[in-house]
Each structure stands twice: as C-alpha cells, then as structure tokens.
Design a protein around this motif. Sequence first.
Motif, mmCIF file in Angstrom:
data_model
loop_
_atom_site.group_PDB
_atom_site.id
_atom_site.type_symbol
_atom_site.label_atom_id
_atom_site.label_comp_id
_atom_site.label_asym_id
_atom_site.label_seq_id
_atom_site.Cartn_x
_atom_site.Cartn_y
_atom_site.Cartn_z
ATOM 1 N N PRO A 15 0.831 -1.203 0.000
ATOM 2 C CA PRO A 15 0.000 0.000 0.000
ATOM 3 C C PRO A 15 0.871 1.262 0.000
ATOM 4 O O PRO A 15 2.035 1.233 0.416
ATOM 5 C CB PRO A 15 -0.802 -0.113 1.297
ATOM 6 C CG PRO A 15 -0.060 -1.075 2.159
ATOM 7 C CD PRO A 15 0.710 -1.970 1.225
ATOM 8 N N ASP A 64 -1.842 4.849 3.126
ATOM 9 C CA ASP A 64 -2.747 3.701 3.257
ATOM 10 C C ASP A 64 -2.220 2.707 4.291
ATOM 11 O O ASP A 64 -2.991 2.144 5.076
ATOM 12 C CB ASP A 64 -2.955 3.006 1.914
ATOM 13 C CG ASP A 64 -3.793 3.840 0.960
ATOM 14 O OD1 ASP A 64 -4.539 4.725 1.423
ATOM 15 O OD2 ASP A 64 -3.683 3.620 -0.260
ATOM 16 N N LYS A 91 -4.232 1.608 7.617
ATOM 17 C CA LYS A 91 -4.538 0.199 7.885
ATOM 18 C C LYS A 91 -3.909 -0.268 9.194
ATOM 19 O O LYS A 91 -4.536 -0.993 9.971
ATOM 20 C CB LYS A 91 -4.064 -0.678 6.723
ATOM 21 C CG LYS A 91 -4.915 -0.535 5.486
ATOM 22 C CD LYS A 91 -4.392 -1.362 4.326
ATOM 23 C CE LYS A 91 -5.248 -1.163 3.091
ATOM 24 N NZ LYS A 91 -4.769 -1.940 1.960
#
Length: 160
Positions: free
Chosen positions: A23, A27, A31
């Motif tokens: 990612p 991101d 996450k």
Amino acid sequence: MKALHLMIPAALMVAAPALAAAPAPLDFVKKAGASDLYEQESSKLVLATTQDPKVKSFASMMVTDHSKSTADVKAAAAKAGVTAPPPKLMPEQEKMIGELKAATGKQRDAAYIAQQKQAHMKALALHKGYATEGTAAPLKAAAAKIAPVVQHHIDMLKSM
C-alpha cells in the motif's frame, strides 16, 4: 477452447500486480492504525467481562503492545513526512466489535480468540508486506519491527 486459454493468463496478469504491490505510505498508516485500534477496543471490551486468566492476560498484552505499535507507526510516519490521521475502524472491524458486544461469557471469549487469530494474520501480512515492499524507509523499518511482535501474538493464540 483457445479463447478461454488466452483469457486466463490475462486475468492472472491483472490480479498479480494487486497482490505484489504494497500500500501507499498513507494507506499503510491508516490500515495499521485501524488494526491497532481494533486490537485495543476488542481487548478492552473482553477485559471488562472475561473470567479466563489466559484471555485476561492476552487481552492486557494486546492493549499494551498495540498502543506501542500505534506510537511506533505514528513516529515513523512523521519521519516519512506522512500525516497520520486518527485511527478509525474499518467496516469489518466494526462488525467484529459488534459481534463481541452481542456475545457474553465464554461465548464472548471464544469469539474474541477467533477474531484475534483472523485479525493478527491480516496484520502480519500487512506489516511483512510493507517491510519488504513499502516505499517509505521509516515506515518499512517500523513494519519490520512490528511484524515479529504480531507473529508472537499468533504463536500465543495457537495455544489458547
């Protein structure tokens, strides 16, 4: 028959980059933050009711360890020039918290352990993946440091 044969490799080529790509730094931070927040919230919920000493000990460790990993990722994000937004649960994590709230007693403990196994496997994949394929060096280092801790949690869960 030949047309079908040609479609399969094309489908694999489309799917392969998605599996290999780590990612983007932001991101990854989102996450990882969501993962840690889920661990903390689910563990605090179970700590309030469990009578099982193993579950209590594990849940306490989850609050401590995942608070630390959140701090580590935030610090690495700052070094990488990435603004870490406040952690927010993903819809799947919200659903799992709801399932824990709906369960009681030993049923809640069992649901918690099952969820922990699933959540830790995802977290391990996230951190290992970013440690090897990530693009921001400070975040890669944090992910590499966190992955063995997550693996240790998985090993503990196997004996519960």
